[in-house]
Design a protein around this motif. Structure first.
Motif, PDB file in Angstrom:
ATOM      1  N   GLY A 131      45.529  41.658  51.834  1.00  0.00           N
ATOM      2  CA  GLY A 131      45.820  40.702  52.895  1.00  0.00           C
ATOM      3  C   GLY A 131      44.721  39.694  53.141  1.00  0.00           C
ATOM      4  O   GLY A 131      44.739  39.001  54.151  1.00  0.00           O
ATOM      5  N   LYS A 132      43.739  39.608  52.228  1.00  0.00           N
ATOM      6  CA  LYS A 132      42.647  38.647  52.422  1.00  0.00           C
ATOM      7  C   LYS A 132      42.470  37.797  51.177  1.00  0.00           C
ATOM      8  O   LYS A 132      42.711  38.252  50.061  1.00  0.00           O
ATOM      9  N   LEU A 133      42.002  36.548  51.393  1.00  0.00           N
ATOM     10  CA  LEU A 133      41.723  35.684  50.252  1.00  0.00           C
ATOM     11  C   LEU A 133      40.362  36.028  49.668  1.00  0.00           C
ATOM     12  O   LEU A 133      39.414  36.300  50.391  1.00  0.00           O
ATOM     13  N   MET A 134      40.289  36.050  48.348  1.00  0.00           N
ATOM     14  CA  MET A 134      38.983  36.245  47.725  1.00  0.00           C
ATOM     15  C   MET A 134      38.906  35.372  46.473  1.00  0.00           C
ATOM     16  O   MET A 134      39.917  35.029  45.875  1.00  0.00           O
ATOM     17  N   LEU A 135      37.679  34.969  46.139  1.00  0.00           N
ATOM     18  CA  LEU A 135      37.486  34.104  44.983  1.00  0.00           C
ATOM     19  C   LEU A 135      37.638  34.938  43.722  1.00  0.00           C
ATOM     20  O   LEU A 135      36.846  35.846  43.475  1.00  0.00           O
TER      21      LEU A 135
END
Lengths: 300, 391, 349
Positions: free
Chosen positions: B375-379
């Motif tokens: 549920g989180k954006l990550m590079l």
């Protein structure tokens, strides 16, 4: 996945989509039946209901009461539109009234953009409604929001059936739809009937708007336009002004759209909307009363 | 290109207020830069944040002493996402307001509408957000992109799928209702097949569609399941596509372009957004680079909310690019500014470093691949592609 | 009959004046004002062509923009250079890909194409009345949009159609406006025009006295479509690049607002409607971005202009449903008799 499972899945998809179309078309048909008005603003009344629901959920209200408030807001919007914009021109020619409803659409949509911007917003659906059912080893799936849509369509339509066959006002609405002048002669309070018809139709729009947005996952000010166009088609296929016709037309349209995407060759699929609207024109020309009123005559 | 975000208009109101207040402390006449923006209509969710970002850049530049001793003034009109209004606004900017340069738009359509006029008047034009690499060749030498081209981001997406996801087979879903998505898909196909990938099927839908169950059932009915799905989608639809895919039990990775880059991806997609990857201009989530973090904070201070998407940053960068060019040109004259833009080299920005190779008006920029995990954006990766399809 | 001819004469006199403006304006005022003038003239052609069916014949079409779009794309395909066709439309059939037409023939061809389309569409649809014809023509508009998006060999699909030479200039548009006005005023104020109006005012009575309702409607529809196609070509050569959604509901709404505001049964009313809406939109567009008077700062309210126009529209519907001009014509005092004649006609309704 077997062929049979594929077909069953697509039938489920068609019923779910058809329910939404039917709900919008029924509201459109009630107004048309009583007022002979092609109400373009119906889609924007849907938008009012959906936005109200989203805003209320946003401040912490649970889904069910927020949805009821959304329906209420739509009913109020419908009431106001009728009083402010439609009543002064009730006896004007068809085209004047059609144009007024277009102008109402234009205002509501741009008001929505001014207040909320045209960017889509998330529709926060409770997890329970997002839960999906997996049948036949996951080959066939549907979600609780699909189930809720179909269930609410049926419950609300049974309620509507009771209303128009068992209550005085409901009977008055039907009488007005049959023949406004005769109804007036026998002492029907036309204003009351029209305003009630508008409120009922707008409440339907509200319900449809909330369910539409819940399935779409987003709300935005211009969200009412597509369902409105589809509902026009559904209502006319069924027989414009006929409630059972709108229901039938809605499900037929849902089935047709899913059928085109699911079973037609890839070259045809992108032309789905063209096929749908060609069907609309064909009905207007050859069977203007739709499926339910085969003898209606609207030509020259 | 696409649309997204929220509260842009309120932000605009605030932005307008602070833009007004910054001009006036200078003795010199302001240098006028035109900024036509589609703040209403279908493009509003991109152009709105872009305008806020641009205003922020102007406020910062003016607070730091302006350019060549003059303050910058952003002349803004709403072009209403309408080609006719855009051409009128363009003549208003060039003819009545006498701007020395124009910045604007997040979509190729709008840029194509304004292109002939800036070319005729020889006014340099920078588009912060349009990503069609064909624009400069279609419109002449006044037009510059501040973002990477779609061919580059599609190639990065394809190479990411092949190398990082190890996906040798794919399925392509295309929104045929917009130029951006159609073009992106075309580039993706050539890059993916060039890299040895095999497409097991293709399907389409149209922007505005809400029900993808029929298309999804078709994927499930494929004789061989693909290893990933490339969905060339705009912001409104992608969350919903993911949700309906996951509900139908398809948990394949989904890859796409910068159209995904809005809060809607996580809001609408929810848990279904996990394992979605997209190529975009800058990573703005937790743990972003210091430059992005500083921009993010300043944007929040000015508008009351975090940047809606990377178009806010692109608008900011485009103004900085224009200001840098004016400074190097030495005078607010369109012809000199144009040459100075073309000579830009190694200009740091929030969305990456901008360098134009001689004769190429699309900058070489690295592409960020962002993934959704828990549920989180990550590079997920930051790369320049090995093979880039011809524009 | 003599009186009827004076309207075209008055119109022609006004247009000669306009022609002087057309060639003089670019030297006197800036490009921005020339563009506003050009758009007013261009929209006048479109609204006039719309008034023929919607105003004079009582067939309220919502599909007119479909013809404009068809004309724009037809003209665009015809006037791209051969090299551009190879680059932008590689799958164009051989029949079309080896030549390139100049502006005028391409525009005439666009008009003809739209007119042929109107015959095919109108022959069945002109049998419908009231809101049914509105909904059916709206269906036509949607079908045109879907076809434009999907026939990508011809139209580039949803991608922008670009590269059309920017040939539309103020003299060209005013010239075409003159042609449109002359043809329409001759038609509308001819015996055939009276038949059209009879069909509009009382369809049953008209057919009872032997007027072919279908024929009257079809002629109006097809001639209207011809000028819509011409207008589409002018639009295409004005914008240079456009996409299917350029010719969709927003444009429909805009043209209808102009027509209704000006008066649906009047040629001069159509033009007055265009002028009023255009100027109002331009003024509102510059006001809505916010302004400062002394210490008071009015913040930007983007979108307000559309709402003001919408309310104005409803007020017109309620208080002046026939628009500014109604059925009357502005004749610049050159033909008082004709104006009386028209008023008498208006009373017949």
């Amino acid at each position: 996945m077997s062929q049979l499972e594929y077909i069953i899945q697509q039938i489920i998809n068609a019923v779910s989509l058809g329910s939404l179309y039917a709900l919008v078309a029924v509201g459109l048909s009630i107004v048309f039946g009583v007022l002979k008005l092609t109400n373009f603003a119906h889609g924007d009344v849907m938008m009012v209901g959906a936005f109200t629901t989203v805003l209320l959920i946003g401040i912490g209200m649970p889904f069910a009461p927020a949805m009821l408030c959304g329906i209420l807001a739509s009913a109020v919007a419908g009431f106001l539109i009728e009083r402010i914009a439609y009543r002064p021109i009730r006896n004007a020619p068809d085209v004047t009234r059609l144009l007024t409803s277009l102008a109402v659409t234009y205002i509501l949509e741009n008001l929505g953009i001014l207040l909320f911007t045209s960017s889509p917003r998330n529709f926060p659906l409770p997890d329970i409604l997002n839960t999906s059912w997996q049948l036949s080893g996951g080959a066939i799936t549907f979600t609780n929001i699909n189930v809720l849509t179909v269930a609410l369509t049926f419950v609300s339509l049974i309620g509507l059936g009771w209303f128009i066959t068992r209550t005085t006002i409901g009977l008055g609405m039907r009488a007005a739809a049959e023949d406004m002048q005769a109804a007036q002669l026998v002492g029907l309070n036309v204003n009351k009937v029209i305003i009630i018809a508008f409120i009922v139709a707008s409440a339907y729009a509200g319900l449809a708007g909330v369910l539409w947005a819940a399935q779409a996952g987003v709300v935005q000010p211009q969200m009412g336009f597509t369902p409105l166009l589809k509902a026009f088609v559904a209502a006319i296929i069924g027989g414009f002004g006929s409630i059972s016709g709108a229901l039938l037309g809605g499900y037929m349209l849902g089935a047709l759209e899913i059928f085109i995407v699911a079973f037609m060759p890839d070259v045809v699929v992108p032309y789905r909307d063209a096929i749908v609207f060609a069907l609309l024109i064909a009905f207007l020309l050859f069977r203007p009363g739709g499926l339910m009123q085969p003898n209606r005559e609207i030509k020259l | 290109m696409m649309k997204l975000s929220r509260r842009a208009a309120i932000g605009l109101g605030l932005g307008a207020a602070f833009a007004f207040s910054t001009v006036g402390a200078y003795a010199a006449d302001p240098i006028k830069i035109g900024f036509p923006a589609n703040v209403t209509g279908v493009q509003a969710s991109l152009d709105g944040p872009m305008l806020n970002g641009a205003k922020l850049a102007v406020a910062e530049i003016n607070a730091a002493g302006g350019v060549l001793g003059s303050p910058l003034e952003l002349v803004t009109y709403d072009s209403k996402s309408d080609a006719t209004v855009i051409s009128t606004v363009a003549s208003q900017l060039i003819d009545s307001d006498k701007v020395v340069g124009i910045i604007g738009f997040a979509d190729s359509d709008s840029v194509l509408s304004i292109g002939p006029q800036v070319d005729k008047a020889k006014i340099p034009f920078i588009t912060p957000g349009a990503t069609s690499p064909k624009l400069p060749s279609q419109l002449g030498d006044q037009v510059f992109l501040a973002a990477f081209g779609d061919n580059v981001q599609a190639a990065v997406g394809a190479e990411f799928a092949l190398n990082k996801l190890g996906a040798k087979t794919g399925y392509l879903l295309t929104d045929i209702g917009s130029e951006y998505t159609t073009l992106l898909s075309d580039y993706f196909v050539s890059a993916y097949e060039h890299g040895g990938g095999k497409l097991l099927g293709k399907d389409t839908y149209k922007i505005g569609d809400k029900n993808f169950t029929a298309q999804i059932a078709k994927i499930k009915a494929l004789p061989e399941q693909p290893a990933f799905i490339y969905a060339s989608s705009n912001a409104e639809e992608i969350g919903l596509i993911l949700k309906q895919l996951r509900q139908a039990g398809i948990n394949l990775p989904v890859v796409g372009g910068d159209g995904y880059d809005t809060p809607l991806l996580l809001e609408v997609g929810g848990a279904a957004a996990n394992d979605a990857y997209f190529t975009t201009h800058a990573f703005m989530g937790e743990g972003a680079s210091p430059a992005v973090q500083a921009f993010s904070d300043a944007y929040k201070k000015a508008t009351g909310n975090a940047p809606e998407n990377s178009f806010a940053a692109l608008g900011y960068d485009a103004v900085k690019l224009m200001a840098d060019a004016i400074k190097r040109a030495g005078a607010p004259e369109p012809a000199k500014i144009r040459d100075a833009i073309a000579a830009t080299s190694g200009l740091p920005g929030v969305t990456g470093t901008i360098t134009y190779r001689p004769g190429v008006a699309v900058p070489d920029k690295s592409v960020s691949v962002i993934g959704v995990k828990d549920g989180k954006l990550m590079l997920a990766s930051e790369a320049a592609p090995a093979f880039v399809p011809e524009p | 009959m003599k009186a009827d001819l004076r309207i075209p004469l008055a119109v022609a006199a006004a247009l000669i004046l306009a022609a002087v403006v057309a060639f003089g304006a670019p030297h006197v005022v800036g490009d921005y004002f020339v563009r506003i003038l050009l758009l007013i003239a261009l929209n006048s052609i479109l609204v006039l062509s719309l008034s023929l069916s919607n105003g004079f014949t009582g067939v309220f079409s919502l599909g007119h923009v479909g013809f404009i779009g068809a004309g724009a794309y037809a003209a665009g395909i015809l006037s791209l250079t051969v090299q551009q066709k190879k680059a932008l439309l590689p799958h164009l059939p051989d029949l079309l890909n080896w030549f390139s037409l100049p502006f005028l023939p391409a525009t005439l061809a666009a008009g003809l194409f739209a007119a042929i389309l109107a015959v095919i569409v109108g022959y069945p649809l002109m049998r419908l009345s009231g809101y049914f014809v509105s909904v059916a023509t709206m269906g036509f508009l949607i079908i045109v949009n879907v076809v434009l998006i999907n026939a990508s060999d011809f139209t580039r699909g949803a991608r922008t159609f670009t590269g059309v030479p920017l040939a539309t200039s103020l003299p060209w548009v005013l010239g075409w406006l003159a042609v449109t006005l002359l043809v329409l005023s001759r038609l509308v104020y001819s015996p055939f025009g009276r038949r059209m109006k009879a069909v509009r005012d009382d369809t049953i009575a008209a057919s009872a006295v032997g007027i072919s309702v279908l024929r009257a409607r079809l002629v109006a529809f097809v001639i209207g479509a011809f000028f819509a196609g011409v207008g589409g070509s002018l639009y295409a050569h004005y914008l240079g690049s456009f996409s299917p959604n350029t010719f969709y509901f927003a444009m429909t709404m805009n043209l209808i607002a102009m027509l209704v505001l000006g008066g649906m049964g009047s040629l001069s009313g159509a033009i007055i409607g265009v002028i009023c809406v255009s100027i109002l939109s331009e003024v509102l567009r510059s006001v809505e971005r916010g302004f400062t008077i002394g210490d008071i700062t009015v913040p930007a309210l983007f979108g307000a202009s559309q709402i003001v126009l919408g309310f104005l529209f409803i007020l017109i519907m309620i208080f002046r449903p026939k628009g500014i001009m109604g059925d009357r014509e502005l004749t610049f005092g050159l033909s008082g008799r004709s104006a009386n004649h028209n008023q008498k006609e208006g009373k017949d309704r």
